[in-house]
Motif scaffolding. Structure first.
Motif, PDB file in Angstrom:
ATOM      1  N   GLU A  33       0.833  -1.199   0.000  1.00  0.00           N
ATOM      2  CA  GLU A  33       0.000   0.000   0.000  1.00  0.00           C
ATOM      3  C   GLU A  33       0.872   1.255   0.000  1.00  0.00           C
ATOM      4  OE1 GLU A  33      -3.179   0.026  -0.493  1.00  0.00           O
ATOM      5  OE2 GLU A  33      -3.690  -2.055  -0.041  1.00  0.00           O
ATOM      6  N   TYR A  34       1.904   1.277   0.839  1.00  0.00           N
ATOM      7  CA  TYR A  34       2.789   2.451   0.876  1.00  0.00           C
ATOM      8  C   TYR A  34       3.566   2.607  -0.436  1.00  0.00           C
ATOM      9  CZ  TYR A  34       1.846   3.373   5.793  1.00  0.00           C
ATOM     10  OH  TYR A  34       1.231   3.695   6.981  1.00  0.00           O
ATOM     11  N   GLU A  35       3.939   1.500  -1.043  1.00  0.00           N
ATOM     12  CA  GLU A  35       4.621   1.577  -2.335  1.00  0.00           C
ATOM     13  C   GLU A  35       3.687   2.171  -3.395  1.00  0.00           C
ATOM     14  OE1 GLU A  35       7.175  -1.187  -5.449  1.00  0.00           O
ATOM     15  OE2 GLU A  35       6.289  -2.114  -3.683  1.00  0.00           O
ATOM     16  N   ALA A  36       2.424   1.764  -3.364  1.00  0.00           N
ATOM     17  CA  ALA A  36       1.447   2.308  -4.309  1.00  0.00           C
ATOM     18  C   ALA A  36       1.292   3.813  -4.105  1.00  0.00           C
ATOM     19  CB  ALA A  36       0.108   1.594  -4.143  1.00  0.00           C
ATOM     20  N   VAL A  37       1.259   4.260  -2.855  1.00  0.00           N
ATOM     21  CA  VAL A  37       1.161   5.695  -2.571  1.00  0.00           C
ATOM     22  C   VAL A  37       2.334   6.427  -3.221  1.00  0.00           C
ATOM     23  CG1 VAL A  37       1.299   7.461  -0.760  1.00  0.00           C
ATOM     24  CG2 VAL A  37      -0.144   5.436  -0.419  1.00  0.00           C
ATOM     25  N   GLN A  38       3.528   5.896  -3.048  1.00  0.00           N
ATOM     26  CA  GLN A  38       4.718   6.529  -3.635  1.00  0.00           C
ATOM     27  C   GLN A  38       4.606   6.614  -5.155  1.00  0.00           C
ATOM     28  OE1 GLN A  38       5.979   8.016  -0.748  1.00  0.00           O
ATOM     29  NE2 GLN A  38       7.744   7.906  -2.070  1.00  0.00           N
ATOM     30  N   ILE A  39       4.169   5.543  -5.769  1.00  0.00           N
ATOM     31  CA  ILE A  39       4.043   5.514  -7.235  1.00  0.00           C
ATOM     32  C   ILE A  39       3.039   6.569  -7.698  1.00  0.00           C
ATOM     33  CG2 ILE A  39       3.194   4.154  -9.193  1.00  0.00           C
ATOM     34  CD1 ILE A  39       4.382   1.675  -7.690  1.00  0.00           C
ATOM     35  N   TYR A  40       1.857   6.594  -7.076  1.00  0.00           N
ATOM     36  CA  TYR A  40       0.818   7.535  -7.498  1.00  0.00           C
ATOM     37  C   TYR A  40       1.235   8.983  -7.273  1.00  0.00           C
ATOM     38  CZ  TYR A  40      -2.027   3.291  -7.500  1.00  0.00           C
ATOM     39  OH  TYR A  40      -2.508   2.030  -7.732  1.00  0.00           O
ATOM     40  N   MET A  41       1.900   9.254  -6.159  1.00  0.00           N
ATOM     41  CA  MET A  41       2.334  10.625  -5.886  1.00  0.00           C
ATOM     42  C   MET A  41       3.450  11.053  -6.830  1.00  0.00           C
ATOM     43  SD  MET A  41       0.223  11.767  -3.768  1.00  0.00           S
ATOM     44  CE  MET A  41       1.016  13.327  -3.394  1.00  0.00           C
ATOM     45  N   GLN A  42       4.369  10.143  -7.143  1.00  0.00           N
ATOM     46  CA  GLN A  42       5.429  10.476  -8.099  1.00  0.00           C
ATOM     47  C   GLN A  42       4.844  10.756  -9.473  1.00  0.00           C
ATOM     48  OE1 GLN A  42       8.260   7.275  -7.892  1.00  0.00           O
ATOM     49  NE2 GLN A  42       9.134   7.993  -5.963  1.00  0.00           N
ATOM     50  N   LEU A  43       3.855   9.968  -9.864  1.00  0.00           N
ATOM     51  CA  LEU A  43       3.188  10.224 -11.145  1.00  0.00           C
ATOM     52  C   LEU A  43       2.501  11.585 -11.126  1.00  0.00           C
ATOM     53  CD1 LEU A  43       1.613   6.731 -11.894  1.00  0.00           C
ATOM     54  CD2 LEU A  43       3.339   7.895 -13.274  1.00  0.00           C
ATOM     55  N   ALA A  44       1.780  11.877 -10.053  1.00  0.00           N
ATOM     56  CA  ALA A  44       1.056  13.146  -9.952  1.00  0.00           C
ATOM     57  C   ALA A  44       2.008  14.337 -10.016  1.00  0.00           C
ATOM     58  CB  ALA A  44       0.242  13.181  -8.654  1.00  0.00           C
ATOM     59  N   GLU A  45       3.182  14.175  -9.435  1.00  0.00           N
ATOM     60  CA  GLU A  45       4.156  15.268  -9.435  1.00  0.00           C
ATOM     61  C   GLU A  45       4.919  15.377 -10.753  1.00  0.00           C
ATOM     62  OE1 GLU A  45       6.459  14.348  -5.979  1.00  0.00           O
ATOM     63  OE2 GLU A  45       4.817  14.857  -4.615  1.00  0.00           O
ATOM     64  N   SER A  46       4.703  14.419 -11.649  1.00  0.00           N
ATOM     65  CA  SER A  46       5.452  14.387 -12.910  1.00  0.00           C
ATOM     66  C   SER A  46       4.607  14.770 -14.118  1.00  0.00           C
ATOM     67  CB  SER A  46       6.014  12.979 -13.139  1.00  0.00           C
ATOM     68  OG  SER A  46       6.863  12.618 -12.070  1.00  0.00           O
ATOM     69  N   ILE A  47       3.370  15.192 -13.891  1.00  0.00           N
ATOM     70  CA  ILE A  47       2.483  15.520 -15.003  1.00  0.00           C
ATOM     71  C   ILE A  47       1.843  16.881 -14.777  1.00  0.00           C
ATOM     72  CG2 ILE A  47       2.022  13.095 -15.569  1.00  0.00           C
ATOM     73  CD1 ILE A  47      -0.629  13.348 -14.056  1.00  0.00           C
ATOM     74  N   GLU A  48       1.215  17.384 -15.832  1.00  0.00           N
ATOM     75  CA  GLU A  48       0.518  18.667 -15.757  1.00  0.00           C
ATOM     76  C   GLU A  48      -0.987  18.520 -15.890  1.00  0.00           C
ATOM     77  OE1 GLU A  48       2.250  21.265 -18.634  1.00  0.00           O
ATOM     78  OE2 GLU A  48       4.197  21.290 -17.628  1.00  0.00           O
ATOM     79  N   ASN A  49      -1.481  17.351 -16.230  1.00  0.00           N
ATOM     80  CA  ASN A  49      -2.904  17.115 -16.421  1.00  0.00           C
ATOM     81  C   ASN A  49      -3.614  17.167 -15.072  1.00  0.00           C
ATOM     82  OD1 ASN A  49      -5.405  15.555 -16.514  1.00  0.00           O
ATOM     83  ND2 ASN A  49      -4.804  14.998 -18.608  1.00  0.00           N
ATOM     84  N   GLU A  50      -4.382  18.240 -14.856  1.00  0.00           N
ATOM     85  CA  GLU A  50      -5.012  18.469 -13.548  1.00  0.00           C
ATOM     86  C   GLU A  50      -5.989  17.365 -13.160  1.00  0.00           C
ATOM     87  OE1 GLU A  50      -4.191  20.730 -11.287  1.00  0.00           O
ATOM     88  OE2 GLU A  50      -2.627  21.430 -12.644  1.00  0.00           O
ATOM     89  N   GLU A  51      -6.736  16.859 -14.113  1.00  0.00           N
ATOM     90  CA  GLU A  51      -7.694  15.780 -13.800  1.00  0.00           C
ATOM     91  C   GLU A  51      -6.959  14.519 -13.379  1.00  0.00           C
ATOM     92  OE1 GLU A  51     -11.269  13.969 -13.040  1.00  0.00           O
ATOM     93  OE2 GLU A  51     -10.844  16.084 -13.401  1.00  0.00           O
ATOM     94  N   ALA A  52      -5.891  14.176 -14.087  1.00  0.00           N
ATOM     95  CA  ALA A  52      -5.099  12.990 -13.730  1.00  0.00           C
ATOM     96  C   ALA A  52      -4.438  13.181 -12.364  1.00  0.00           C
ATOM     97  CB  ALA A  52      -4.056  12.711 -14.805  1.00  0.00           C
TER      98      ALA A  52
END
Length: 76
Positions: A33-52
């Motif tokens: 679960e914590y690994e998934a959090v890291q993955i999702y947050m890293q993705l969110a910080e690496s994109i500009e698409n506000e909805e994503a």
């Protein structure tokens, strides 16, 4: 002893888990679960698409809830 570094593949294990195996599985689930959090947050910080970004951060928060549920289970 079952192997918790891999997925069961959708099949029920051929016997009941021991208490120690269950603890190991719960700890593995917490880490996942914590690994998934890291993955999702890293993705969110690496994109500009506000909805994503919104979706990724929302899912990350849900994973933190799951981790908390597993931690509570582990405590008991």
């Amino acid at each position: 002893m079952p192997e918790f570094s891999s997925v069961f593949g959708g099949n029920k294990y051929d016997r009941q888990l021991t208490h120690q195996e269950l603890i190991r599985a719960i700890r593995f689930s917490i880490a996942a679960e914590y690994e998934a959090v890291q993955i999702y947050m890293q993705l969110a910080e690496s994109i500009e698409n506000e909805e994503a970004i919104k979706v990724l951060k929302d899912v990350a928060r849900e994973e933190l809830v799951h981790a908390g549920e597993f931690l509570r289970l582990l405590y008991h």
